[in-house]
Design a protein around this motif. Structure first.
Motif, PDB file in Angstrom:
ATOM      1  N   SER A 161       0.806  -1.221   0.000  1.00  0.00           N
ATOM      2  CA  SER A 161       0.000   0.000   0.000  1.00  0.00           C
ATOM      3  C   SER A 161       0.838   1.270   0.000  1.00  0.00           C
ATOM      4  CB  SER A 161      -0.929  -0.002   1.224  1.00  0.00           C
ATOM      5  OG  SER A 161      -0.168   0.110   2.416  1.00  0.00           O
ATOM      6  N   PHE A 162       2.156   1.149   0.200  1.00  0.00           N
ATOM      7  CA  PHE A 162       3.012   2.327   0.217  1.00  0.00           C
ATOM      8  C   PHE A 162       4.176   2.096  -0.736  1.00  0.00           C
ATOM      9  CE2 PHE A 162       6.276   5.066   2.383  1.00  0.00           C
ATOM     10  CZ  PHE A 162       5.667   6.270   2.083  1.00  0.00           C
ATOM     11  N   LEU A 163       4.310   2.959  -1.729  1.00  0.00           N
ATOM     12  CA  LEU A 163       5.327   2.838  -2.760  1.00  0.00           C
ATOM     13  C   LEU A 163       6.270   4.030  -2.674  1.00  0.00           C
ATOM     14  CD1 LEU A 163       6.393   1.502  -5.397  1.00  0.00           C
ATOM     15  CD2 LEU A 163       4.631   2.794  -6.628  1.00  0.00           C
ATOM     16  N   VAL A 164       7.562   3.758  -2.549  1.00  0.00           N
ATOM     17  CA  VAL A 164       8.576   4.809  -2.539  1.00  0.00           C
ATOM     18  C   VAL A 164       9.367   4.683  -3.833  1.00  0.00           C
ATOM     19  CG1 VAL A 164      10.607   5.751  -1.370  1.00  0.00           C
ATOM     20  CG2 VAL A 164       8.758   4.727  -0.017  1.00  0.00           C
ATOM     21  N   LEU A 165       9.366   5.755  -4.608  1.00  0.00           N
ATOM     22  CA  LEU A 165      10.111   5.799  -5.862  1.00  0.00           C
ATOM     23  C   LEU A 165      11.201   6.857  -5.738  1.00  0.00           C
ATOM     24  CD1 LEU A 165       7.099   5.703  -8.352  1.00  0.00           C
ATOM     25  CD2 LEU A 165       8.579   3.796  -7.677  1.00  0.00           C
ATOM     26  N   ASP A 166      12.435   6.412  -5.726  1.00  0.00           N
ATOM     27  CA  ASP A 166      13.583   7.309  -5.600  1.00  0.00           C
ATOM     28  C   ASP A 166      14.181   7.494  -6.989  1.00  0.00           C
ATOM     29  OD1 ASP A 166      15.875   8.707  -4.904  1.00  0.00           O
ATOM     30  OD2 ASP A 166      16.847   7.002  -3.941  1.00  0.00           O
ATOM     31  N   GLU A 167      13.924   8.642  -7.596  1.00  0.00           N
ATOM     32  CA  GLU A 167      14.409   8.951  -8.942  1.00  0.00           C
ATOM     33  C   GLU A 167      14.082   7.797  -9.912  1.00  0.00           C
ATOM     34  OE1 GLU A 167      15.493  11.826  -9.801  1.00  0.00           O
ATOM     35  OE2 GLU A 167      16.322  12.751  -8.012  1.00  0.00           O
ATOM     36  N   PRO A 168      12.798   7.447 -10.055  1.00  0.00           N
ATOM     37  CA  PRO A 168      12.443   6.272 -10.852  1.00  0.00           C
ATOM     38  C   PRO A 168      12.680   6.407 -12.347  1.00  0.00           C
ATOM     39  CG  PRO A 168      10.486   7.505 -10.294  1.00  0.00           C
ATOM     40  CD  PRO A 168      11.630   8.143  -9.538  1.00  0.00           C
ATOM     41  N   THR A 169      12.974   7.610 -12.817  1.00  0.00           N
ATOM     42  CA  THR A 169      13.182   7.794 -14.250  1.00  0.00           C
ATOM     43  C   THR A 169      14.591   8.280 -14.564  1.00  0.00           C
ATOM     44  OG1 THR A 169      12.343  10.059 -14.170  1.00  0.00           O
ATOM     45  CG2 THR A 169      10.742   8.306 -14.625  1.00  0.00           C
ATOM     46  N   ALA A 170      15.511   8.182 -13.624  1.00  0.00           N
ATOM     47  CA  ALA A 170      16.854   8.722 -13.806  1.00  0.00           C
ATOM     48  C   ALA A 170      17.562   8.158 -15.038  1.00  0.00           C
ATOM     49  CB  ALA A 170      17.703   8.460 -12.563  1.00  0.00           C
ATOM     50  N   SER A 171      17.278   6.918 -15.404  1.00  0.00           N
ATOM     51  CA  SER A 171      17.964   6.301 -16.544  1.00  0.00           C
ATOM     52  C   SER A 171      17.093   6.214 -17.795  1.00  0.00           C
ATOM     53  CB  SER A 171      18.417   4.885 -16.168  1.00  0.00           C
ATOM     54  OG  SER A 171      19.313   4.938 -15.088  1.00  0.00           O
ATOM     55  N   LEU A 172      15.936   6.848 -17.753  1.00  0.00           N
ATOM     56  CA  LEU A 172      15.038   6.800 -18.904  1.00  0.00           C
ATOM     57  C   LEU A 172      15.240   8.015 -19.792  1.00  0.00           C
ATOM     58  CD1 LEU A 172      11.700   5.649 -17.213  1.00  0.00           C
ATOM     59  CD2 LEU A 172      13.468   4.237 -18.282  1.00  0.00           C
ATOM     60  N   ASP A 173      15.007   7.831 -21.086  1.00  0.00           N
ATOM     61  CA  ASP A 173      15.080   8.976 -21.987  1.00  0.00           C
ATOM     62  C   ASP A 173      13.851   9.861 -21.757  1.00  0.00           C
ATOM     63  OD1 ASP A 173      12.858   8.284 -23.918  1.00  0.00           O
ATOM     64  OD2 ASP A 173      14.151   6.554 -24.300  1.00  0.00           O
ATOM     65  N   PRO A 174      13.857  11.099 -22.233  1.00  0.00           N
ATOM     66  CA  PRO A 174      12.752  12.024 -21.959  1.00  0.00           C
ATOM     67  C   PRO A 174      11.381  11.503 -22.394  1.00  0.00           C
ATOM     68  CG  PRO A 174      14.634  13.231 -22.806  1.00  0.00           C
ATOM     69  CD  PRO A 174      14.958  11.769 -22.922  1.00  0.00           C
ATOM     70  N   ARG A 175      11.306  10.814 -23.511  1.00  0.00           N
ATOM     71  CA  ARG A 175      10.019  10.278 -23.974  1.00  0.00           C
ATOM     72  C   ARG A 175       9.507   9.205 -23.024  1.00  0.00           C
ATOM     73  NH1 ARG A 175       9.733   8.631 -29.979  1.00  0.00           N
ATOM     74  NH2 ARG A 175       9.905  10.870 -30.089  1.00  0.00           N
ATOM     75  N   ALA A 176      10.390   8.277 -22.632  1.00  0.00           N
ATOM     76  CA  ALA A 176       9.992   7.207 -21.709  1.00  0.00           C
ATOM     77  C   ALA A 176       9.612   7.785 -20.354  1.00  0.00           C
ATOM     78  CB  ALA A 176      11.126   6.189 -21.562  1.00  0.00           C
ATOM     79  N   GLU A 177      10.329   8.827 -19.922  1.00  0.00           N
ATOM     80  CA  GLU A 177      10.001   9.484 -18.661  1.00  0.00           C
ATOM     81  C   GLU A 177       8.603  10.101 -18.730  1.00  0.00           C
ATOM     82  OE1 GLU A 177      11.949  12.693 -15.596  1.00  0.00           O
ATOM     83  OE2 GLU A 177      12.217  13.062 -17.740  1.00  0.00           O
ATOM     84  N   ALA A 178       8.308  10.792 -19.824  1.00  0.00           N
ATOM     85  CA  ALA A 178       6.986  11.409 -19.988  1.00  0.00           C
ATOM     86  C   ALA A 178       5.887  10.355 -20.003  1.00  0.00           C
ATOM     87  CB  ALA A 178       6.956  12.242 -21.266  1.00  0.00           C
ATOM     88  N   GLU A 179       6.132   9.223 -20.666  1.00  0.00           N
ATOM     89  CA  GLU A 179       5.143   8.132 -20.705  1.00  0.00           C
ATOM     90  C   GLU A 179       4.887   7.587 -19.311  1.00  0.00           C
ATOM     91  OE1 GLU A 179       6.530   5.115 -23.380  1.00  0.00           O
ATOM     92  OE2 GLU A 179       6.449   6.453 -25.109  1.00  0.00           O
ATOM     93  N   LEU A 180       5.959   7.351 -18.559  1.00  0.00           N
ATOM     94  CA  LEU A 180       5.806   6.798 -17.213  1.00  0.00           C
ATOM     95  C   LEU A 180       5.026   7.749 -16.319  1.00  0.00           C
ATOM     96  CD1 LEU A 180       6.365   4.581 -15.141  1.00  0.00           C
ATOM     97  CD2 LEU A 180       8.491   5.758 -14.595  1.00  0.00           C
ATOM     98  N   PHE A 181       5.376   9.020 -16.333  1.00  0.00           N
ATOM     99  CA  PHE A 181       4.672   9.963 -15.475  1.00  0.00           C
ATOM    100  C   PHE A 181       3.274  10.277 -15.985  1.00  0.00           C
ATOM    101  CE2 PHE A 181       8.857  10.710 -13.580  1.00  0.00           C
ATOM    102  CZ  PHE A 181       8.492  10.436 -12.275  1.00  0.00           C
ATOM    103  N   GLY A 182       3.039  10.030 -17.269  1.00  0.00           N
ATOM    104  CA  GLY A 182       1.685  10.169 -17.791  1.00  0.00           C
ATOM    105  C   GLY A 182       0.748   9.112 -17.235  1.00  0.00           C
TER     106      GLY A 182
END
Length: 167
Positions: free
Chosen positions: A121-142
Motif C-alpha cells: 500500500s506504500f510505494l517509494v520511488l527514488d528517482e524512478p526515471t533517472a535512466s530513462l530517456d525524456p520520452r519514456a520518462e513522460a510516458e511513465l509519469f503520464g
C-alpha cells in the motif's frame, strides 16, 4: 535518509515515525516492510532470468505468470522483454553463456516491474526515471496515477518534470 527511516532500514534515534497515527516502533517491522515497496535509484541488476528478476519483488509468493506479465506491462517493460530471445526466460548478463545485456533504461524498467510485482500500500520511488530517456520518462509519469492507484506514493526527485503530477 528520510526514506531509509520510513522504510525501517534506519532506526530513528530521536523523533517518531508514525503509520496511520501509530508509532512505527510499536508495530511489527516485518509487517510494515511487507506492505511497502521501495525502488531506490541505485537498484540492483540481478543476472538471473527476466522472470526471476521480477519475482524477486516478493520472493516468498508463488511466481504467477499473469502477475509477472502484468507487472512488466505496468512498468512499460513488456514490449522489449517479450522481444528478447527467450522472452521472460532470457538470462540477463553477458557473464553467462547466451546471456543478454539490457540498456540502463531497460534495467530501470525491469526494476520498476519488480516493484509493481511486490505490491503493497506504500510505494517509494527514488528517482524512478533517472535512466530513462525524456520520452519514456513522460510516458511513465503520464500513467503514474494509474500505476499508483490504491496506494500512497512518496516520489523523490530532483526534476521538476517528475513532480508536476504530484499532489
Amino acid at each position: 535518509t528520510l526514506v531509509k527511516l520510513i522504510s525501517g532500514l534506519y532506526a530513528a534515534d530521536s523523533g517518531r515515525i508514525r503509520w496511520n497515527g501509530v508509532d512505527a516502533s510499536a508495530l511489527d517491522g516485518e509487517a510494515v516492510r511487507a506492505d511497502m515497496t521501495v525502488l531506490f535509484q541505485d537498484y540492483i541488476q540481478y543476472h538471473l532470468t527476466v522472470r526471476d528478476n521480477i519475482v524477486l519483488g516478493r520472493p516468498t509468493a508463488p511466481a504467477e505468470e499473469h502477475a509477472v506479465r502484468s507487472a512488466a506491462e505496468r512498468a512499460g517493460a513488456a514490449p522489449f522483454l517479450e522481444g528478447l530471445p527467450g522472452g521472460y526466460d532470457t538470462r540477463l548478463g553477458r557473464e553467462f553463456y547466451e546471456g543478454y545485456e539490457l540498456s540502463v533504461g531497460q534495467w530501470q524498467r525491469l526494476a520498476l516491474a519488480r516493484a509493481f510485482y511486490r505490491g503493497g500500500s506504500f510505494l517509494v520511488l527514488d528517482e524512478p526515471t533517472a535512466s530513462l530517456d525524456p520520452r519514456a520518462e513522460a510516458e511513465l509519469f503520464g500513467q503514474i496515477r494509474e500505476l499508483a492507484r490504491g496506494r500512497s506514493v512518496l516520489l523523490v526527485s530532483h526534476r521538476l518534470s517528475s513532480v508536476r503530477t504530484a499532489d
